[in-house]
Design an enzyme around this catalytic site. Structure first.
Site, PDB file in Angstrom:
ATOM      1  N   THR A   1       0.867  -1.512  -0.055  1.00 27.58           N
ATOM      2  CA  THR A   1      -0.125   0.084  -0.077  1.00 27.58           C
ATOM      3  C   THR A   1       0.930   1.277   0.011  1.00 27.58           C
ATOM      4  O   THR A   1       1.736   1.575   1.054  1.00 27.58           O
ATOM      5  CB  THR A   1      -0.918  -0.005   1.069  1.00 27.58           C
ATOM      6  OG1 THR A   1      -1.493  -1.289   1.367  1.00 27.58           O
ATOM      7  CG2 THR A   1      -1.841   1.027   1.147  1.00 27.58           C
ATOM      8  N   GLU A   2       0.463   2.102  -1.206  1.00 29.15           N
ATOM      9  CA  GLU A   2       1.335   3.520  -1.143  1.00 29.15           C
ATOM     10  C   GLU A   2       2.814   3.145  -1.079  1.00 29.15           C
ATOM     11  O   GLU A   2       3.517   4.200  -0.545  1.00 29.15           O
ATOM     12  CB  GLU A   2       1.058   4.409   0.251  1.00 29.15           C
ATOM     13  CG  GLU A   2      -0.407   4.500   0.188  1.00 29.15           C
ATOM     14  CD  GLU A   2      -1.338   5.202  -0.871  1.00 29.15           C
ATOM     15  OE1 GLU A   2      -0.385   6.049  -1.628  1.00 29.15           O
ATOM     16  OE2 GLU A   2      -2.524   5.319  -0.920  1.00 29.15           O
ATOM     17  N   LEU A   3       3.243   2.207  -1.424  1.00 28.96           N
ATOM     18  CA  LEU A   3       4.658   1.673  -1.550  1.00 28.96           C
ATOM     19  C   LEU A   3       5.461   2.099  -0.086  1.00 28.96           C
ATOM     20  O   LEU A   3       6.697   2.207  -0.131  1.00 28.96           O
ATOM     21  CB  LEU A   3       5.448   2.414  -2.535  1.00 28.96           C
ATOM     22  CG  LEU A   3       5.238   2.250  -4.011  1.00 28.96           C
ATOM     23  CD1 LEU A   3       6.419   2.977  -4.902  1.00 28.96           C
ATOM     24  CD2 LEU A   3       5.154   0.889  -4.379  1.00 28.96           C
TER      25      LEU A   3
ATOM     26  N   TRP B   1       5.688   6.448  -1.080  1.00 24.96           N
ATOM     27  CA  TRP B   1       5.702   7.315  -2.224  1.00 24.96           C
ATOM     28  C   TRP B   1       4.943   8.592  -1.930  1.00 24.96           C
ATOM     29  O   TRP B   1       4.661   9.348  -2.933  1.00 24.96           O
ATOM     30  CB  TRP B   1       5.327   6.649  -3.390  1.00 24.96           C
ATOM     31  CG  TRP B   1       3.873   6.451  -3.556  1.00 24.96           C
ATOM     32  CD1 TRP B   1       2.752   6.553  -2.801  1.00 24.96           C
ATOM     33  CD2 TRP B   1       3.323   5.695  -4.839  1.00 24.96           C
ATOM     34  NE1 TRP B   1       1.601   5.938  -3.418  1.00 24.96           N
ATOM     35  CE2 TRP B   1       1.855   5.418  -4.716  1.00 24.96           C
ATOM     36  CE3 TRP B   1       3.867   5.224  -5.934  1.00 24.96           C
ATOM     37  CZ2 TRP B   1       0.964   4.917  -5.701  1.00 24.96           C
ATOM     38  CZ3 TRP B   1       3.003   4.704  -7.096  1.00 24.96           C
ATOM     39  CH2 TRP B   1       1.581   4.527  -6.672  1.00 24.96           C
TER      40      TRP B   1
END
Lengths: 426, 417
Positions: A143-145, A298
């Protein structure tokens, strides 16, 4: 020798409805808003972008290749609200030029709070991708890097994945380049691919910014930047939200035309190619081990997790929702477990972010709330209701258990009740 | 720059936000070197000079107000009605020295919001203030709210200097749609005759545009400020949470929505007390209403509070609610924020457009109000964030900024005149 590796994130959460302390029912979702947004994004982004990518794959005879990570919660919504989108994704899967990545089914922050739940959600997601696209994900993107050494080790321990993706911003990498293949610290098999944040953000964020020195960005110029990587890297990892096409950057900015002409321009150079993440790690060697002890992501300029747990409300909501994991699972009630998991979706906590409160920027995107405070209050009301549902069941259970013991009979099996519950819901 | 300023109330003799605003604004303007002659309605007949009362009471530090001269007209001082009811006799067809045509209409209508014979007082104020104006030298006239508008226009006509009218509240805020036609006429007359209008919020600016047909470019928005007090809240471990309503108990302030929300909150939690601080023509009805709902033992009426007691009640409170039906600005909400109290604001207010770190509700949505009250009382992280961020945000509303904006408006007006 530069491979362009596209990966698109495709996700929409189940947004909660306005739920006050006085509500008693367990319908938590804003079906109208969710269907409306899903349909809107489908028409502006998913459908035109899918058609374009399909067209490009066919035109370049498989030399154009991309990867997607589609969350389970979006797949559910597409089935309900936009089956046509699901169909075009299946068409893309059938070309053999498209790779589907693995992630948590509910786009959750479980990697930071519950490893058991984290692994469970990865399994759920793998099953969903296999069901829809007949592929077993070999590459993991959190999730979301969100990434750190420990998460990489956990992913290696599953044995399912060959590589994991992470952000490659300067202040994380230092002098290192995101254009090589790395290995996470203490991992033997798992490889690490890093986002080329500069070139990715040129498309995702700056493309339509008229104040940007490089505006307007056209495919030939971008291809030159990619060519410049030749000799100092193997791969240019372009990771971005799929909504970049048509939603974050409207069609009128020329984003679709840019994408249409990009493969031709890139492939003009004989050393260039398009590769999926799996192909990248098969084609090139690992150059170094990378130690990332602190959690990165990220998001925003900070590239950390402060967008989801940066303020006391967010931390409180997350702590409270993960605190009841055992109680939720003890109920063995599939409805309750699923509702709980939908509350884990990271977007709910993103809405509570007060970092850029006054600026009203990207955090506002599809945000159903007027203020972070409202989103916290609403979330806590839903959570409160979920807790009382759990307690109802467990309390009733233990009472039944007592009476059953007294009567000397066996308690009705949980499975039966679950089946009843499911059929009731259907 | 010398300003001839017309006001209706000034601390310690205040009944609402108007006096507080005049005090904060003139103090900051004085600091910035603007010379002001501030005309106030005097105490009743034989009372001595208003200025003396102010200084005797220790309210005016002579250093801070060194650029301000107070002048008093000798008219009675009681702009708002009290709970005990008021005389509504109106002297008809009063003649005025200022010769303003507006008095022709000011002879009928509902007077319930004002103490005594308000039109007579306004008229006396107008004629006396106009006389004072003839003896003063100044560059510009600045009038606060409708009671002083006729005087401002008359003074402007006599002196030939431009007039700025400052709208702290309109008849529509005070009365809803059932306005007193005479007051409306005076407001409208003042707004149209003035060279510039200062509105305390965009909310009020829109009312002036839509209800008084004033072109938007004539209106400038200047937010009010708040004086930081640096008081710390006593976070005692008291058993009961306290929710505060502070304001006049009148239609405009929406006290009945507060009490209705209290009822809903008490259905979910019991360790809460509701404090209603203020007075007004609806006080008795509200006491009865709370009793009727069966929550009389949970709702406390303090009546009107001043000075130290206001700060004390803020410090006791865990939450401040402003349920106003129509609130041009809402200084009290800023005061609560700067006193480290979380706030819930009516969306029908000027302050709601200006701050982010507050909860906002539609005044009529009692369930939403109750939901948010309960949330603030239940969730410590929410309280912490609203308190800390709210206090910091309120600190940005400084009277110095307001004064600088007002001075800028003067310059623009004088440049055009």
């Amino acid at each position: 020798m530069a491979a362009v590796c596209f990966y698109f994130q495709v996700h929409q959460p189940f947004r909660l409805r306005n739920y006050t302390i006085f509500e008693t029912d367990s319908n938590y979702y804003d079906d109208f808003k969710n269907s409306q947004i899903c349909r809107k994004v489908a028409d502006k982004c998913y459908l035109p972008a899918n058609r374009l990518i399909l067209e490009l794959i066919r035109r370049y005879n498989g030399k154009f290749r991309v990867a997607y990570s589609i969350t389970g919660v979006l797949l559910e919504q597409l089935e309900k609200y936009a089956p046509d989108v699901l169909y075009t994704f299946k068409e893309l899967a059938d070309t053999g030029c498209v790779e589907f990545l693995g992630e948590t089914y509910h786009h959750s922050l479980s990697s930071l709070y519950s490893h058991k739940e984290f692994l469970d959600q990865i399994d759920l997601h793998t099953q969903a991708i296999e069901k829809h696209f007949a592929q077993k994900p070999k590459i993991f993107r959190n999730t979301e890097l969100i990434y750190n050494n420990q998460i990489a080790e956990l992913i290696e321990s599953t044995g399912q994945f060959d590589a994991i993706l992470a952000e490659g911003a300067d202040h994380i990498l230092g002098y290192k380049s995101p254009n090589f293949i790395y290995q996470p610290l203490r991992c033997k098999k798992l490889k690490l691919l890093l986002k080329n944040y500069k070139l990715s953000d040129d498309i995702a964020f700056r493309f339509s910014n008229q104040g940007w020195a490089e505006w307007p960005l056209r495919a030939p110029k971008f291809a030159q930047w990619v060519n410049a990587v030749n000799g100092c890297g193997y791969t240019v990892n372009l990771f971005m939200d799929y909504e970049t096409f048509g939603e974050h950057q409207w069609e009128s900015t020329g984003i679709f035309n840019f994408l249409r002409h990009l493969p031709g321009e890139i492939l003009n150079h004989p050393d260039n190619s398009f590769k999926t993440p799996s192909e990248v790690i098969q084609s090139y060697p690992v150059c170094e081990t990378l130690d990332i002890p602190y959690t990165i992501s990220w998001a925003d300029i900070e590239r950390d997790v402060s967008a989801w747990l940066g303020n006391p409300m967010q931390r409180n909501a997350l702590t409270e929702v993960y605190k009841i994991e055992q109680m939720v699972k003890d109920t063995a009630d599939s409805g309750i477990i699923e509702d709980w998991r939908k509350l884990l979706t990271s977007d709910h906590f993103y809405y509570m972010c007060t970092k850029w409160f006054s600026d009203g920027d990207v955090h506002k995107y599809f945000n159903p709330y007027d203020s972070p405070y409202d989103s916290y209050i609403n979330f806590m009301n839903v959570l409160d209701n979920l807790c009382s549902r759990c307690k109802n069941i467990l309390y009733t259970d233990s009472r039944q258990l007592l009476t059953a013991k007294k009567a000397g009979t066996k308690r009705a099996s949980r499975k039966n009740r679950d089946r009843d519950y499911v059929s009731e819901r259907n | 720059m010398k300003v001839f300023m017309l006001g209706w109330e000034f601390p310690p003799f205040i009944s609402g936000g108007l006096g507080t605003a005049c005090y904060g604004l003139t103090k900051a303007m004085s600091r910035q070197g603007t010379k002001i002659t501030f005309v106030l309605p005097g105490g009743n007949d034989q009372t001595s000079d208003f200025m003396k009362i102010l200084t005797a009471d220790g309210f005016l530090n002579s250093e801070e107000f060194k650029n301000i001269t107070f002048r008093s007209t000798h008219t009675a001082l009681n702009p708002y009605a009290s709970a005990s009811g008021v005389s509504t006799s109106i002297e008809k067809n009063v003649e005025t020295k200022s010769g303003s045509p507006i008095w022709q209409t000011a002879s009928s209508g509902n007077q319930k919001h004002y103490g005594g014979d308000v039109f007579e007082k306004v008229q006396k104020y107008t004629s006396n203030a106009t006389q004072i104006a003839a003896t003063e030298k100044f560059n510009i006239i600045h009038a606060h709210d409708w009671m002083t508008f006729p005087a401002a226009i008359a003074a402007s006509e006599i002196s030939g200097k431009p007039a700025v009218v400052h709208v702290h509240s309109t008849e529509f805020d005070r009365c809803g749609d059932y306005v007193n036609q005479a007051i409306y006429d005076i407001e409208r007359y003042g707004m149209h005759k003035a060279h510039k209008i200062i509105a305390v919020s965009n909310y009020t600016k829109n009312i002036i545009i839509n209800r008084y047909s004033v072109p938007a470019e004539k209106i400038k928005v200047v937010y009010n400020g708040v004086e930081s007090c640096g008081a710390t809240r006593n976070i005692s471990n008291k058993r009961d949470k306290i929710v505060l309503y502070l304001g006049r108990i009148t239609f405009q302030k929406g006290p009945e929505y507060f009490i209705a929300a209290a009822k809903r909150v008490l259905e979910k939690m019991s360790n809460v007390k509701f404090v209603i601080a203020g007075d007004g023509d609806m006080t008795h009805r509200m006491i009865e209403y709370a009793a009727y709902l069966g929550i009389g033992h949970k709702v406390f009426f303090t009546r009107f509070l001043r000075g130290q007691n206001v700060e004390r009640v803020y410090r006791m409170s865990d939450l401040y609610v402003m349920p106003s039906v129509s609130e041009p600005f809402g200084i009290a909400a800023l005061e609560a924020m700067i006193n480290n109290v979380p706030v819930i604001l009516s969306r029908q207010s000027g302050i709601a457009e200006a701050v982010s770190n507050a909860l906002k509700v539609n005044f009529w949505d009692v369930d939403e109000m109750a939901d948010k009250i309960a949330a603030v009382l239940k969730h410590q992280p929410l309280r912490t964030m609203l308190t800390e961020n709210g206090c910091a945000e309120a600190g940005g509303f400084r009277w110095d900024n307001s004064a600088a904006k007002v001075n800028e408006i003067y310059r623009q007006v004088l440049a055009c005149a």
